[in-house]
Design a protein around this motif. Structure first.
Motif, PDB file in Angstrom:
ATOM      1  N   GLN A   1      34.975  96.321   9.938  1.00  0.00           N
ATOM      2  CA  GLN A   1      33.649  96.926   9.805  1.00  0.00           C
ATOM      3  C   GLN A   1      33.153  97.527  11.121  1.00  0.00           C
ATOM      4  OE1 GLN A   1      31.692  97.159   7.085  1.00  0.00           O
ATOM      5  NE2 GLN A   1      32.599  95.774   5.609  1.00  0.00           N
ATOM      6  N   GLY A   2      33.939  97.313  12.204  1.00  0.00           N
ATOM      7  CA  GLY A   2      33.585  97.922  13.482  1.00  0.00           C
ATOM      8  C   GLY A   2      32.795  97.042  14.419  1.00  0.00           C
ATOM      9  N   PHE A   3      32.855  95.721  14.209  1.00  0.00           N
ATOM     10  CA  PHE A   3      32.115  94.796  15.068  1.00  0.00           C
ATOM     11  C   PHE A   3      33.075  93.794  15.704  1.00  0.00           C
ATOM     12  CE2 PHE A   3      29.254  96.175  11.712  1.00  0.00           C
ATOM     13  CZ  PHE A   3      28.131  96.578  12.429  1.00  0.00           C
ATOM     14  N   TYR A   4      32.646  93.233  16.829  1.00  0.00           N
ATOM     15  CA  TYR A   4      33.393  92.125  17.423  1.00  0.00           C
ATOM     16  C   TYR A   4      33.010  90.840  16.705  1.00  0.00           C
ATOM     17  CZ  TYR A   4      35.637  94.254  21.482  1.00  0.00           C
ATOM     18  OH  TYR A   4      36.469  94.985  22.293  1.00  0.00           O
ATOM     19  N   PRO A   5      33.983  90.015  16.297  1.00  0.00           N
ATOM     20  CA  PRO A   5      33.643  88.737  15.666  1.00  0.00           C
ATOM     21  C   PRO A   5      32.916  87.838  16.660  1.00  0.00           C
ATOM     22  CG  PRO A   5      35.966  89.287  15.348  1.00  0.00           C
ATOM     23  CD  PRO A   5      35.437  90.228  16.380  1.00  0.00           C
ATOM     24  N   GLU A   6      31.826  87.246  16.221  1.00  0.00           N
ATOM     25  CA  GLU A   6      31.054  86.359  17.068  1.00  0.00           C
ATOM     26  C   GLU A   6      31.438  84.911  16.780  1.00  0.00           C
ATOM     27  OE1 GLU A   6      27.013  87.328  16.176  1.00  0.00           O
ATOM     28  OE2 GLU A   6      27.207  89.401  16.876  1.00  0.00           O
ATOM     29  N   VAL A   7      30.856  83.987  17.548  1.00  0.00           N
ATOM     30  CA  VAL A   7      31.103  82.567  17.311  1.00  0.00           C
ATOM     31  C   VAL A   7      30.670  82.208  15.894  1.00  0.00           C
ATOM     32  CG1 VAL A   7      30.523  80.229  18.057  1.00  0.00           C
ATOM     33  CG2 VAL A   7      30.853  82.032  19.756  1.00  0.00           C
ATOM     34  N   THR A   8      29.557  82.785  15.447  1.00  0.00           N
ATOM     35  CA  THR A   8      29.036  82.531  14.090  1.00  0.00           C
ATOM     36  C   THR A   8      29.597  83.559  13.114  1.00  0.00           C
ATOM     37  OG1 THR A   8      27.092  83.862  14.671  1.00  0.00           O
ATOM     38  CG2 THR A   8      26.892  81.470  14.904  1.00  0.00           C
ATOM     39  N   VAL A   9      30.920  83.608  13.005  1.00  0.00           N
ATOM     40  CA  VAL A   9      31.560  84.653  12.205  1.00  0.00           C
ATOM     41  C   VAL A   9      31.191  84.558  10.730  1.00  0.00           C
ATOM     42  CG1 VAL A   9      33.694  83.356  11.779  1.00  0.00           C
ATOM     43  CG2 VAL A   9      33.756  85.846  11.820  1.00  0.00           C
ATOM     44  N   TRP A  10      30.964  83.339  10.212  1.00  0.00           N
ATOM     45  CA  TRP A  10      30.625  83.209   8.794  1.00  0.00           C
ATOM     46  C   TRP A  10      29.240  83.773   8.498  1.00  0.00           C
ATOM     47  CZ3 TRP A  10      34.186  83.079   5.491  1.00  0.00           C
ATOM     48  CH2 TRP A  10      35.396  82.440   5.775  1.00  0.00           C
ATOM     49  N   ASN A  11      28.375  83.715   9.465  1.00  0.00           N
ATOM     50  CA  ASN A  11      27.062  84.337   9.294  1.00  0.00           C
ATOM     51  C   ASN A  11      27.198  85.854   9.228  1.00  0.00           C
ATOM     52  OD1 ASN A  11      24.157  84.003   9.155  1.00  0.00           O
ATOM     53  ND2 ASN A  11      24.088  84.976  11.161  1.00  0.00           N
ATOM     54  N   GLN A  12      28.171  86.402   9.981  1.00  0.00           N
ATOM     55  CA  GLN A  12      28.423  87.838   9.934  1.00  0.00           C
ATOM     56  C   GLN A  12      29.027  88.249   8.592  1.00  0.00           C
ATOM     57  OE1 GLN A  12      30.782  87.835  13.757  1.00  0.00           O
ATOM     58  NE2 GLN A  12      29.786  89.809  14.040  1.00  0.00           N
ATOM     59  N   VAL A  13      30.064  87.526   8.177  1.00  0.00           N
ATOM     60  CA  VAL A  13      30.822  87.941   6.996  1.00  0.00           C
ATOM     61  C   VAL A  13      30.064  87.678   5.694  1.00  0.00           C
ATOM     62  CG1 VAL A  13      32.154  85.876   6.323  1.00  0.00           C
ATOM     63  CG2 VAL A  13      33.248  88.130   6.320  1.00  0.00           C
ATOM     64  N   LYS A  14      29.098  86.784   5.731  1.00  0.00           N
ATOM     65  CA  LYS A  14      28.307  86.462   4.542  1.00  0.00           C
ATOM     66  C   LYS A  14      27.685  87.712   3.929  1.00  0.00           C
ATOM     67  CE  LYS A  14      24.481  83.470   3.091  1.00  0.00           C
ATOM     68  NZ  LYS A  14      23.500  82.438   3.553  1.00  0.00           N
ATOM     69  N   TYR A  15      27.299  88.647   4.784  1.00  0.00           N
ATOM     70  CA  TYR A  15      26.652  89.874   4.302  1.00  0.00           C
ATOM     71  C   TYR A  15      27.626  91.045   4.219  1.00  0.00           C
ATOM     72  CZ  TYR A  15      22.664  86.988   5.526  1.00  0.00           C
ATOM     73  OH  TYR A  15      21.772  85.933   5.611  1.00  0.00           O
ATOM     74  N   MET A  16      28.702  90.994   4.990  1.00  0.00           N
ATOM     75  CA  MET A  16      29.668  92.094   4.986  1.00  0.00           C
ATOM     76  C   MET A  16      30.631  92.009   3.797  1.00  0.00           C
ATOM     77  SD  MET A  16      30.769  92.366   8.989  1.00  0.00           S
ATOM     78  CE  MET A  16      29.558  92.657  10.288  1.00  0.00           C
ATOM     79  N   GLU A  17      31.105  90.805   3.503  1.00  0.00           N
ATOM     80  CA  GLU A  17      32.077  90.605   2.426  1.00  0.00           C
ATOM     81  C   GLU A  17      31.796  89.262   1.750  1.00  0.00           C
ATOM     82  OE1 GLU A  17      33.807  91.081  -0.214  1.00  0.00           O
ATOM     83  OE2 GLU A  17      34.887  92.659   0.884  1.00  0.00           O
ATOM     84  N   PRO A  18      30.805  89.232   0.828  1.00  0.00           N
ATOM     85  CA  PRO A  18      30.416  87.975   0.167  1.00  0.00           C
ATOM     86  C   PRO A  18      31.568  87.271  -0.544  1.00  0.00           C
ATOM     87  CG  PRO A  18      28.821  89.719  -0.288  1.00  0.00           C
ATOM     88  CD  PRO A  18      29.995  90.368   0.386  1.00  0.00           C
ATOM     89  N   GLU A  19      32.583  88.030  -0.994  1.00  0.00           N
ATOM     90  CA  GLU A  19      33.698  87.436  -1.733  1.00  0.00           C
ATOM     91  C   GLU A  19      34.476  86.452  -0.860  1.00  0.00           C
ATOM     92  OE1 GLU A  19      37.415  88.826  -4.607  1.00  0.00           O
ATOM     93  OE2 GLU A  19      36.270  90.323  -3.480  1.00  0.00           O
ATOM     94  N   ILE A  20      34.686  86.826   0.411  1.00  0.00           N
ATOM     95  CA  ILE A  20      35.388  85.935   1.338  1.00  0.00           C
ATOM     96  C   ILE A  20      34.530  84.714   1.637  1.00  0.00           C
ATOM     97  CG2 ILE A  20      36.371  85.712   3.658  1.00  0.00           C
ATOM     98  CD1 ILE A  20      37.014  88.703   3.548  1.00  0.00           C
ATOM     99  N   PHE A  21      33.244  84.944   1.825  1.00  0.00           N
ATOM    100  CA  PHE A  21      32.318  83.836   2.098  1.00  0.00           C
ATOM    101  C   PHE A  21      32.284  82.858   0.918  1.00  0.00           C
ATOM    102  CE2 PHE A  21      28.107  81.854   2.087  1.00  0.00           C
ATOM    103  CZ  PHE A  21      28.043  81.366   3.388  1.00  0.00           C
TER     104      PHE A  21
END
Length: 288
Positions: free
Chosen positions: A167-187
């Motif tokens: 998606q063009g971002f650096y993964p942060e320590v709180t990666v699940w908080n990031q992916v929750k909105y980017m790809e709900p299926e993985i979350f």
């Protein structure tokens, strides 16, 4: 505390090797971003006797840490994702010293995340994902469910990081908080694995079925970096030639597993070359 630390960072700022200095303060209600310290002085240098140098300080009831990091080491952390707190420090730290806008340009690069850098990171992350997934499945088939669970959690984490990078971002320590909105299926897969009331065997069985498609659908993107390098020249590569490539060296032990996965998916093919031994062949590889 910043006033107390001023002589320390002013001394570092006077050195020719210093590129930039950041001050990171412990956030309220959490100490994980600073390893429990109240303040972090993060100094980036172009030359140093060692890649990382640390010093700890105490003032009254507060503590601070000085991190002096060689630029080469910092670039490796950013590429391999082996020190994710550094991304947080670079993005949110207060700039105390910036030689020739080094930190400004680095922050811009983190924000814009050039596509070339993304391709390498996607490839490395995909290789780690395949390694964890295959090892986890092997443990599952052998009935070692807790070991399988551990590998599956890590594979989902790599899948989440892969999505964030795509998606063009650096993964942060709180990666699940990031992916929750980017790809709900993985979350949702992660939530079901962790929170389901099913037996661990059933949870793993369902997750392997669901994640197989998610992984396969990312195969072309995940292997793009490796395939492009393999196509840079005509003919085949030996495993040692691939491992010696300056960019593929970052894949480390995961490269062999990734190659086998791509052979199975008909993206890479095996080229056998005769040896002096009877019916023994050198095993080489080329992209289809």
């Amino acid at each position: 505390m910043e006033d107390i630390l001023r002589p320390i960072y002013q001394e570092r700022a006077s050195l020719k090797s210093t590129l930039g200095i950041l001050l990171i303060e412990k956030r309220k209600n959490t100490s994980s971003n600073t390893d429990t310290f109240d303040y972090i002085l993060f100094v980036i240098v172009d030359e140093a006797e060692e890649p990382v140098f640390l010093k700890h300080y105490t003032y009254k009831d507060q503590k601070a840490a000085l991190h002096i990091v060689q630029e080469k080491q910092l670039k490796e952390w950013l590429l391999l994702g082996t020190n994710r707190k550094v991304v947080d420090w670079l993005q949110n730290g207060k700039v105390l010293y910036d030689r020739n806008e080094y930190l400004y340009n680095l922050k811009t690069e983190l924000r814009e995340f050039p596509f070339y850098g993304r391709k390498i990171k996607i490839g490395i992350e995909f290789a780690k994902l395949i390694r964890r997934y295959i090892d986890g499945k092997a443990f599952f088939e052998d009935g070692h469910y807790l070991d399988a669970y551990n590998h599956v959690v890590h594979s989902l984490h790599h899948l989440a990081r892969l999505e964030v990078i795509e998606q063009g971002f650096y993964p942060e320590v709180t990666v699940w908080n990031q992916v929750k909105y980017m790809e709900p299926e993985i979350f949702k897969l992660y939530e079901e694995l962790v929170n389901s009331e099913e037996t661990i065997e059933k949870r793993l069985e369902l997750l392997f079925l669901a994640s197989e498609f998610l992984i396969y659908s990312r195969t072309n993107t995940g292997s793009q970096h490796l395939v492009e390098i393999m196509k840079e020249r005509q003919g085949y590569w030996s495993i040692s030639e691939l491992m010696e490539h300056p960019e593929l060296a970052h894949y480390a032990v995961d490269l062999s597993v990734l190659l086998e996965y791509l052979i199975d998916k008909a993206i890479v093919e095996v080229v056998e070359i005769e040896t002096k031994g009877h019916e023994v062949y050198h095993r080489n590889y080329q992209a289809r």
